[in-house]
Enzyme design. Structure first.
Site, mmCIF file in Angstrom:
data_model
loop_
_atom_site.group_PDB
_atom_site.id
_atom_site.type_symbol
_atom_site.label_atom_id
_atom_site.label_comp_id
_atom_site.label_asym_id
_atom_site.label_seq_id
_atom_site.Cartn_x
_atom_site.Cartn_y
_atom_site.Cartn_z
ATOM 1 N N HIS A 28 8.879 -115.002 1.157
ATOM 2 C CA HIS A 28 7.868 -115.931 1.671
ATOM 3 C C HIS A 28 7.695 -115.385 2.927
ATOM 4 C CE1 HIS A 28 7.859 -119.697 4.285
ATOM 5 N NE2 HIS A 28 6.694 -119.893 3.708
ATOM 6 N N HIS A 105 2.259 -115.788 11.349
ATOM 7 C CA HIS A 105 2.996 -116.917 11.088
ATOM 8 C C HIS A 105 2.925 -117.622 12.387
ATOM 9 C CE1 HIS A 105 6.324 -119.321 9.136
ATOM 10 N NE2 HIS A 105 5.342 -120.038 8.698
#
Length: 305
Positions: A28, A105
């Site tokens: 992830h 991110h």
């Protein structure tokens, strides 16, 4: 088992099982190990958060780094550990005339997309029986022209290793015979329509919870709905909201993940791949190095024998 070559080490009985029915370890936010703490926030972040970051960056930046970092191993280390699905969030920086693409991110990475994927292609050259699934997602700041330029680069980097989306025999044996090593999932429907090398976006089951028991409850509910027909991802990653982060100043995503690992591990060991209604396929997690994540996910394939 030698995990960097685990696919070629599977029993021969599993060589004819479709990849969509195998248990595959995934990463992830695979590239968050190299976040650039000095880079700007993504355009999609709220104006309020942008204002706070501008005024209180001495506090917000360390917090972003603690909670946006989901991996500590680099891309080659993840491949060697056995990861075969990579969650790759891609963006073009605002006001960047170079048109360079970065991973993201919350903020951007030091690593650039093209150079990283060239590294993956080089690794695949020395591991001809390993198959990877690259999930290219989000694409903040990419217009049609940038998409086309990026897709051209992808075809140039991976060439005949790219498995076309109309491939019917998606088993290890058939992929080895054809020389295909890359399934390229692309989260832009228009691009997928025009390029046979691109696969439609792979569903990701995301609990959006900071607690392992709530995460497991969510995944069990989704399992009862029945598995999708193709690839899909069960995300074992925990997620903390900003209120949780503000109230836990000495905690990080890594400490939260390790604290909840035993609970997640017990649930994971009970799972099974295959074509049953409650079967799993790709299982993605955070901090795949500090915990024995890959070995547990790969071991689930024994249940198919």
């Amino acid at each position: 088992m030698k995990y960097e070559e685990w696919m070629s080490c599977l029993p021969e009985k599993l060589w004819d099982v479709p990849l969509t029915k195998l248990s595959i370890p995934g990463s992830h936010d695979a590239m968050s190990y190299c976040l650039d703490i000095t880079s700007p926030l993504l355009r999609s972040e709220s104006d309020t958060f942008r204002l706070l970051d501008g005024v209180f960056c001495r506090f917000t930046r360390p917090a972003i780094y603690r909670w946006a970092t989901t991996q500590v191993q680099d891309i080659v280390e993840q491949l060697t550990a056995g990861i075969r699905y990579f969650d790759l969030r891609i963006a073009n920086k605002q006001n960047d005339s170079s048109k360079e693409l970065y991973f993201t991110h919350v903020i951007y990475t030091h690593a650039t997309v093209i150079k990283t994927l060239q590294t993956v292609a080089s690794w695949l050259e020395s591991h001809p029986k390993e198959i990877v699934i690259l999930a290219c997602r989000q694409f903040e700041g990419l217009d049609h022209k940038l998409h086309e330029e990026f897709i051209y680069s992808l075809k140039k980097i991976f060439g005949p290793k790219l498995c076309p989306s109309n491939e019917l025999q998606l088993t290890l044996r058939s992929l080895w015979t054809s020389g295909y090593q890359v399934v390229l999932s692309y989260e832009d429907p228009q691009s997928v329509l025009h390029h046979v090398e691109l696969w439609k976006s792979i569903p990701y089951l995301w609990a959006n919870k900071p607690d392992a028991e709530e995460l497991i409850q969510y995944l069990e509910l989704r399992k009862q709905e029945g598995r999708p027909g193709g690839f899909f991802v069960a995300g074992l990653n925990l997620t903390a909201g900003r209120c949780f982060i503000a109230s836990h100043p000495r905690t990080s995503l890594q400490t939260l993940t390790l604290k909840n690992w035993n609970c997640v591990r017990k649930w994971l060991e009970d799972q099974k791949p295959g074509d049953e209604r409650t079967s799993l396929n790709i299982i993605a997690g955070d901090f795949i190095g500090p915990v024995p994540f890959c070995s547990l996910v790969i071991a689930l394939n024994k249940k198919l024998l």
